[in-house]
Design a protein around this motif. Structure first.
Motif, short mmCIF file in Angstrom:
data_model
loop_
_atom_site.label_atom_id
_atom_site.label_comp_id
_atom_site.label_asym_id
_atom_site.label_seq_id
_atom_site.Cartn_x
_atom_site.Cartn_y
_atom_site.Cartn_z
N THR A 121 41.74 35.21 -67.79
CA THR A 121 41.05 34.19 -67.49
C THR A 121 39.87 34.26 -68.75
N ALA A 122 39.49 32.99 -69.24
CA ALA A 122 38.74 33.01 -70.58
C ALA A 122 37.69 32.28 -70.29
N THR A 123 36.31 32.87 -70.65
CA THR A 123 35.18 31.92 -70.51
C THR A 123 34.68 31.64 -71.69
N GLU A 124 34.68 30.48 -72.43
CA GLU A 124 34.29 30.32 -73.93
C GLU A 124 32.75 30.28 -74.10
N ALA A 125 32.13 30.32 -75.06
CA ALA A 125 30.78 30.03 -75.49
C ALA A 125 30.15 28.87 -75.04
N SER A 126 30.85 27.93 -74.80
CA SER A 126 30.56 26.57 -74.18
C SER A 126 30.27 26.82 -72.58
N ASP A 175 33.07 26.63 -70.80
CA ASP A 175 34.16 26.33 -70.23
C ASP A 175 35.02 27.45 -69.95
N THR A 176 35.64 27.50 -68.71
CA THR A 176 36.38 28.58 -68.22
C THR A 176 37.75 28.11 -67.94
N ASP A 194 33.86 35.11 -79.46
CA ASP A 194 32.67 34.64 -78.63
C ASP A 194 33.07 34.26 -77.27
N ALA A 195 34.10 34.84 -76.61
CA ALA A 195 34.38 34.53 -75.28
C ALA A 195 34.44 35.68 -74.36
N SER A 196 34.48 35.49 -73.08
CA SER A 196 34.58 36.61 -72.29
C SER A 196 35.78 36.43 -71.42
N ALA A 197 36.70 37.60 -71.50
CA ALA A 197 38.20 37.41 -71.09
C ALA A 197 38.30 38.58 -69.90
N ARG A 198 39.38 38.29 -69.11
CA ARG A 198 39.82 39.24 -67.86
C ARG A 198 41.13 39.03 -67.97
N ILE A 199 41.83 40.04 -67.36
CA ILE A 199 43.19 40.47 -67.61
C ILE A 199 43.44 41.14 -66.25
N ALA A 200 44.15 40.41 -65.47
CA ALA A 200 44.52 40.93 -64.13
C ALA A 200 46.07 40.58 -63.79
#
Length: 311
Positions: free
Chosen positions: A74-79, A81-82, A106-112
Motif C-alpha cells: 500500500t502506498a500513499t503518495e505526496a498528493s 492518493d493511495t 515522498d510516499a508512505s508505504a506498507r508491506i503486509a
C-alpha cells in the motif's frame, strides 16, 4: 593478494548487528550513507505470516520485489492518493519471474504478508516523482545472454529500456552451476556520453542448495580500473544472503560452483542525466564475446521460462 576494501564491499549474510545504532527489520540494509556513495540502496525484508512493515520512501524511488512469498503493498503518495497492489510473488528466485510494485519518492508505504515471505526493496535517490505502479510477472522480459560456459539468464524487470524509473536500474541474473556470469569483466565508473555510464552497483546473492540439501557457494571478483574513486580490489566467496557493493572497478566474473545454480540481484543508479546501462569491457578479456556465436547456449537455460511461456 590483499583486499583492503573487503569490509566495505563484502557484506556477509551472517554479519552481526551494528553496534552503532538500533537494529532494523532488514537482513540486508544498504543505504547511500552506509555504502559511502550517492544513489543506490537495497533492503531485504523478512516478514513472518501475518506481519507487516511500514516505511517512508523519502528521497528515493523503490521497487518491492518478492524473493519468496507474496504480499500486499500500500502506498500513499505526496498528493494524498493511495494505491494498493497485491503481489502474487513466487516460491523462490529459482522458480519463476515475479510481479512487483514501484513506489515513488515522498510516499508512505506498507508491506503486509498473510503467509510470510522475503522481499527485496531496490532503491535509488531521484529527483522526479513518478506514479506508483504495478507490473505483472508476464511483462518481465527473460533474456538469455552469452553462450557456452558463459551462458546465463537475465530477468530484465527494471532494465533501463524496459520499465520507467527516474534513476533506478535493476535486473535479476541466474547462472547455472559451473558457469561464469558477469563476464567478460566490465565497468561503468565514469561518464562518457554514448559509451559508458557512471553507476554504483549492488550485487545480492542467493545460491541453490545441492540435491542433498547442502548449501552452495560462488565467487565474485572486482578489480581496479584506474578510473574509480575507491580502487576496488576484491575476491569474495559468496553464499545466500551475501551482498557485494561495487562503487567502481572491473567486475566479473561471478562464478557459480558446479552443482549450485547462482542468483544475483543487480541494483544500479548514478548521477548521469541519462538513465542508461552503458558498459566498457576489460581490454584483456572482451575478446571472449567473439567466440559466443560459435557455441550453443547452455541447454539448462532458461532455468525457467518467462511467465505465461509454457514451452
Amino acid at each position: 593478494m590483499t583486499h583492503p576494501h573487503t569490509e566495505l564491499l563484502h557484506l556477509p549474510a551472517t554479519r552481526p548487528p551494528s553496534a552503532e545504532g538500533p537494529s532494523t527489520p532488514y537482513t540486508v540494509d544498504v543505504t547511500p550513507e552506509s555504502a559511502g556513495w550517492g544513489h543506490s540502496s537495497l533492503r531485504v525484508l523478512t516478514l513472518a505470516p501475518g506481519q507487516e512493515h511500514a516505511f517512508a520512501t523519502g528521497d528515493s524511488e523503490w521497487i518491492v520485489l518478492p524473493l519468496s512469498g507474496g504480499c500486499t503493498v500500500t502506498a500513499t503518495e505526496a498528493s494524498g492518493d493511495t494505491h494498493a497492489f497485491r503481489l502474487t510473488g513466487r516460491a523462490s528466485v529459482f522458480t519463476s519471474p515475479t510481479d512487483f510494485a514501484y513506489l515513488p519518492r515522498d510516499a508512505s508505504a506498507r508491506i503486509a504478508s498473510a503467509a510470510g515471505g522475503r522481499f527485496a526493496l531496490t532503491g535509488a535517490r531521484c529527483e522526479r516523482r513518478l506514479p506508483a505502479r504495478y507490473r505483472p510477472a508476464s511483462a518481465v522480459p527473460v533474456e538469455l545472454r552469452g553462450s557456452g560456459s558463459c551462458s546465463r539468464q537475465v530477468n530484465n524487470f527494471a532494465a533501463a529500456d524496459v520499465f520507467a524509473c527516474d534513476r533506478l536500474i535493476a535486473v535479476e541474473v541466474l547462472t547455472p552451476g559451473g558457469n561464469w556470469s558477469s563476464y567478460p569483466p566490465h565497468k561503468h565508473d565514469e561518464e562518457r556520453p554514448g559509451e559508458e555510464s557512471e553507476l554504483e552497483e549492488i550485487y545480492y546473492f542467493e545460491i541453490a542448495d545441492s540435491p542433498a540439501g547442502t548449501p552452495g557457494l560462488g565467487y565474485q571478483r572486482v578489480s581496479p580500473s584506474g578510473h574509480g574513486k575507491v580502487g576496488t580490489d576484491l575476491l569474495a566467496e559468496v553464499r545466500s544472503g551475501d551482498t557485494v557493493l561495487i562503487p567502481d572497478g572491473w567486475h566479473g566474473p561471478s562464478i557459480a560452483a558446479p552443482g549450485h545454480d547462482m542468483y544475483y540481484l543487480n541494483v544500479m543508479a548514478g548521477p548521469g542525466a541519462e538513465r542508461a546501462w552503458l558498459i566498457c569491457d576489460h581490454p584483456d578479456h572482451g575478446w571472449i564475446r567473439s567466440t559466443w556465436p560459435d557455441q550453443p547456449v547452455d541447454p539448462r537455460l532458461p532455468l525457467y521460462p518467462a511467465a505465461g511461456d509454457h514451452r
